[in-house]
Design a protein around this motif. Structure first.
Motif, PDB file in Angstrom:
ATOM      1  N   MET A 196       8.676  57.384  11.984  1.00 57.57           N
ATOM      2  CA  MET A 196       9.504  58.366  11.539  1.00 57.57           C
ATOM      3  C   MET A 196       8.908  59.294  10.651  1.00 57.57           C
ATOM      4  N   GLY A 197       8.866  60.665  10.545  1.00 57.36           N
ATOM      5  CA  GLY A 197       8.217  61.468   9.814  1.00 57.36           C
ATOM      6  C   GLY A 197       8.723  61.580   8.246  1.00 57.36           C
ATOM      7  N   GLU A 198       8.327  62.298   7.408  1.00 62.82           N
ATOM      8  CA  GLU A 198       8.793  62.234   5.991  1.00 62.82           C
ATOM      9  C   GLU A 198      10.042  63.383   6.004  1.00 62.82           C
ATOM     10  N   ARG A 199      10.939  63.064   5.170  1.00 58.95           N
ATOM     11  CA  ARG A 199      12.200  63.978   5.007  1.00 58.95           C
ATOM     12  C   ARG A 199      11.855  65.231   4.738  1.00 58.95           C
ATOM     13  N   THR A 200      12.542  66.423   5.215  1.00 59.91           N
ATOM     14  CA  THR A 200      12.157  67.645   4.504  1.00 59.91           C
ATOM     15  C   THR A 200      13.103  67.827   3.440  1.00 59.91           C
ATOM     16  N   ALA A 201      12.504  68.351   2.146  1.00 62.07           N
ATOM     17  CA  ALA A 201      13.330  68.517   1.169  1.00 62.07           C
ATOM     18  C   ALA A 201      13.875  69.822   0.997  1.00 62.07           C
ATOM     19  N   GLY A 202      14.876  70.179   0.538  1.00 63.02           N
ATOM     20  CA  GLY A 202      15.584  71.352   0.199  1.00 63.02           C
ATOM     21  C   GLY A 202      16.060  72.143   1.493  1.00 63.02           C
TER      22      GLY A 202
END
Length: 105
Positions: A1-7
């Protein structure tokens, strides 16, 4: 899983898909050494098709986890790889829209 996208904020799906499709089309002749998209477009067919399968599976797993942000993240990966696939095989987003429109008339 990739990093969560902020904002992340809501966007216009038509504009977003059309813009992304233009960027992908523009990478068709780019150097595979400098562009992931070019590698997918110019590389071995199975590499791209396996990636679409992988991303679809990740969407399913995120749904099973009922993780809203993860579903969104993985769905974005799947849509990107699907658009690359369409570009590789010469199917425009306008043709895709026509197909979808024809199904709900």
């Amino acid at each position: 899983m990739g990093e969560r996208t902020a904002g992340v904020r809501d966007g216009n799906i038509g504009e977003t898909i059309e813009g992304l499709a233009r960027v992908i089309h523009g990478r068709r002749d780019a150097s595979p050494e400098s562009s992931y998209t070019a590698r997918l477009l110019q590389g071995k067919e199975d590499g791209l098709l396996k990636k679409v399968t992988e991303e679809a599976t990740e969407v399913v797993m995120a749904c099973k986890d009922r993780d809203h942000d993860h579903i969104r993240y993985e769905a974005a990966d799947l849509v990107y790889h699907l658009l690359v696939t369409l570009e590789r095989y010469g199917v425009s987003v306008e043709e895709l829209a026509g197909e979808l429109d024809a199904r709900h008339r």
